[in-house]
Design a protein around this motif. Structure first.
Motif, short mmCIF file in Angstrom:
data_model
loop_
_atom_site.label_atom_id
_atom_site.label_comp_id
_atom_site.label_asym_id
_atom_site.label_seq_id
_atom_site.Cartn_x
_atom_site.Cartn_y
_atom_site.Cartn_z
N ALA A 61 0.75 -1.20 -0.35
CA ALA A 61 -0.02 0.11 0.05
C ALA A 61 1.48 0.82 -0.02
N PHE A 62 1.67 1.15 0.98
CA PHE A 62 2.50 2.30 0.93
C PHE A 62 3.83 2.70 -0.53
N ALA A 63 3.93 1.37 -1.25
CA ALA A 63 4.35 0.95 -2.37
C ALA A 63 3.59 2.08 -3.51
N LYS A 64 2.95 1.92 -3.52
CA LYS A 64 0.86 2.39 -4.10
C LYS A 64 1.36 4.16 -4.25
N ARG A 65 1.64 4.59 -2.96
CA ARG A 65 0.93 5.90 -2.61
C ARG A 65 2.75 6.67 -2.89
N ARG A 66 3.30 5.73 -2.76
CA ARG A 66 4.99 6.44 -3.46
C ARG A 66 4.77 7.24 -4.54
N GLU A 67 4.46 5.98 -5.41
CA GLU A 67 4.80 6.48 -6.99
C GLU A 67 3.88 7.47 -7.28
N VAL A 68 2.46 8.19 -6.20
CA VAL A 68 1.58 8.66 -6.77
C VAL A 68 2.18 10.00 -6.24
N MET A 69 2.87 10.17 -4.85
CA MET A 69 2.56 11.03 -4.28
C MET A 69 4.42 11.57 -4.92
N TYR A 70 4.81 10.94 -5.44
CA TYR A 70 6.31 10.84 -5.88
C TYR A 70 6.34 11.86 -7.45
N ASP A 71 5.51 10.78 -7.64
CA ASP A 71 5.17 12.05 -9.98
C ASP A 71 4.60 12.86 -9.23
N ARG A 72 3.59 13.10 -8.44
CA ARG A 72 3.20 15.01 -8.39
C ARG A 72 4.21 15.31 -7.57
N LEU A 73 4.75 15.04 -7.16
CA LEU A 73 5.29 17.00 -6.39
C LEU A 73 6.47 17.06 -7.44
N ASN A 74 7.03 15.74 -8.60
CA ASN A 74 8.20 16.54 -9.46
C ASN A 74 7.39 16.82 -10.38
N ALA A 75 6.10 17.01 -10.53
CA ALA A 75 5.22 17.51 -11.76
C ALA A 75 5.25 18.92 -11.82
N ILE A 76 5.54 19.09 -9.92
CA ILE A 76 5.68 20.73 -9.26
C ILE A 76 6.71 21.26 -10.31
N PRO A 77 6.29 22.15 -10.62
CA PRO A 77 7.47 23.03 -10.78
C PRO A 77 8.21 23.99 -9.63
N GLY A 78 9.50 24.13 -9.74
CA GLY A 78 10.20 24.99 -8.70
C GLY A 78 10.64 23.78 -7.41
N LEU A 79 9.78 22.25 -7.51
CA LEU A 79 9.80 22.06 -6.36
C LEU A 79 10.94 20.08 -6.82
N ASN A 80 12.01 20.11 -6.03
CA ASN A 80 12.57 19.08 -6.52
C ASN A 80 12.82 17.86 -5.05
N CYS A 81 12.39 16.28 -5.81
CA CYS A 81 12.61 15.80 -4.47
C CYS A 81 13.42 14.88 -5.49
N PRO A 82 14.44 13.93 -4.47
CA PRO A 82 15.56 12.33 -5.60
C PRO A 82 14.50 11.49 -4.36
N LYS A 83 14.38 10.15 -5.07
CA LYS A 83 13.10 9.67 -5.18
C LYS A 83 14.13 8.59 -3.65
N PRO A 84 13.23 8.24 -2.80
CA PRO A 84 13.59 7.59 -1.50
C PRO A 84 13.22 6.02 -1.95
N ASP A 85 13.89 5.07 -0.80
CA ASP A 85 14.19 3.15 -1.24
C ASP A 85 12.95 3.11 -0.11
#
Ligand code: PLP
Length: 398
Positions: free
Chosen positions: A305-329
């Motif tokens: 369940a966490f893995a699915k949410r992580r994908e969604v939140m990570y993609d959404r965050l990095n699609a926001i201009p001005g935010l930059n987020c490395p992908k954690p494991d």
């Protein structure tokens, strides 16, 4: 009857109180909760705990223990059955050869670390802590009268300390290095090679390491958790393991953790605990035994369940201009860089909460003022709605 006048006595609090700060994480979470109570529709990404209930078989074991009369004082070091189960787990899962006597059961992973710091650190001692860090580490060191040596890490290096940085920060006063992988707040997981390189520095410089492994079960994309103490006799002798049941088994409120380490040190923590908190809630420890000995599928369900949410939140965050987020494991946090918004983290969080009703944690709490922490330990609908709002907010700032 005469009404007593209430007399106010001015008291001088111990100096140590003024040296620590109350948890910012809890303050933001409390503000979000108060807004919710007023009926405001708040999307909260401030949670530091899984949103799932504790698995049923674990609860049932604690209920049975309660019914069986496991309601008395127990050994300060923990129920023998739980220390045995932890020793088996550390051997089987982590390749660490601790005897039950090398283990103390504590009131959560936080208390494990506090016992350790109290037993080990005194004025003059230095403790190396990579930033962004879990906010309680430096405060515990301060309470013990020690000195935190904060080493800032870069997003470009996935917020991991390098062996060079570690070596450069060691002085004759260094006693302990705090390693937290997977990390709160970054979610980063050190690779086996990176762990080995850090272990080499620790052995060479002859300092101690405490490995906070509370998120070891929450990993993604094939990441592997390697316990630093498993890499040979020399590093094992210098390693203390702190772990608990809160995150992997969704047992935050149960307050059960443990510390494993060298004989003298564990004995010292048992002495401290025998005069401070005594044993951890007796029947709760039987739930922990069931967690270790029972079916481990429950962990996998939560992880997926966490893995699915992580994908969604990570993609959404990095699609926001001005935010930059490395992908954690690992873990269940994302830590975007907010520098381009021109806002400091506390200002960012307060404005986001007040203007768009989204709660996130300011990075200043973790020694990283250019970041904010978002937890995805919440449902998908909240994630989608909250990301829409966050996007609107950030777009208005850049
Ligand atoms: C949650 C957490 C802990 C320990 O939590 P407990 O509830 O006390 O077991 C320890 N370290 C980190 C980094 C954490 O996030």
């Amino acid at each position: 009857m005469e009404i007593c006048q209430i007399e106010k006595v001015t008291m001088k609090l111990a100096q140590r109180v003024s040296q620590v700060t109350p948890s910012i994480t809890l303050a933001i979470a409390a503000k979000a909760k108060a807004m919710k109570a007023e009926g405001i529709d708040v999307c909260s990404f401030s949670a530091g705990e899984p949103d799932f209930d504790t698995p049923a078989h674990i609860k049932a074991a604690a209920v049975k223990a309660l019914e069986d009369g496991k309601t008395k004082y127990g050994a300060a070091s923990g129920e023998p059955g739980l220390r045995d189960a932890i020793a088996r787990k550390l051997s089987f899962e982590n390749n660490l050869d601790f005897k039950p006597e090398n283990i103390i059961v504590t009131n959560g992973g936080k208390h494990s670390l506090y016992n350790l710091i109290l037993a080990l650190i005194e004025p003059g001692d230095e403790v190396i802590i990579p930033a962004p860090y879990w906010l309680s580490y430096p405060e515990m060191v301060t309470l013990a009268g020690g000195k935190s040596v904060i080493v800032h890490t870069d997003a470009a290096n996935d917020y991991k300390i390098t062996p060079q940085q570690l070596r450069a920060s060691i002085t004759p006063n260094t006693k302990l290095f705090i390693l937290n992988s997977p990390s709160n707040p970054t979610g980063m997981v050190y690779t086996p090679e990176e762990i080995k390189a850090i272990a080499d520095v620790i052995v060479e410089k002859d300092i101690l390491v405490v490995s906070d492994e509370i998120y070891e079960k929450i990993l993604y994309d094939g990441a592997k958790h390697v316990s630093i103490g498993s890499l040979g006799a020399e590093i094992f002798a210098r390693t203390i393991i702190s772990n608990g049941f809160a995150k992997g088994y969704s047992m935050t409120g149960w307050r059960i953790g443990y510390l494993a380490g060298p004989d003298d040190l564990i004995k010292a923590t048992i002495t401290i605990q025998s005069h401070s908190t005594s044993n951890v809630c007796t029947f709760a420890q039987y739930g922990a035994i069931a967690a270790l000995d029972g079916d481990q599928n429950c962990i996998e369900e939560m992880r997926l369940a966490f893995a699915k949410r992580r994908e969604v939140m990570y993609d959404r965050l990095n699609a926001i201009p001005g935010l930059n987020c490395p992908k954690p494991d690992g873990a269940f946090y994302l830590l975007p860089d907010i520098k381009k918004t021109g806002l400091k983290s506390l200002d960012f969080c307060n404005k986001l909460l007040e203007q768009h009703q989204v709660a996130v944690i300011p990075g200043i709490a973790f020694g990283a003022d250019d970041t904010v922490r978002l937890s995805y330990a919440t449902d998908m609908a909240t994630i989608e709605k909250g990301m829409d709002r966050l996007e609107k907010f950030v777009r208005s700032k850049i």
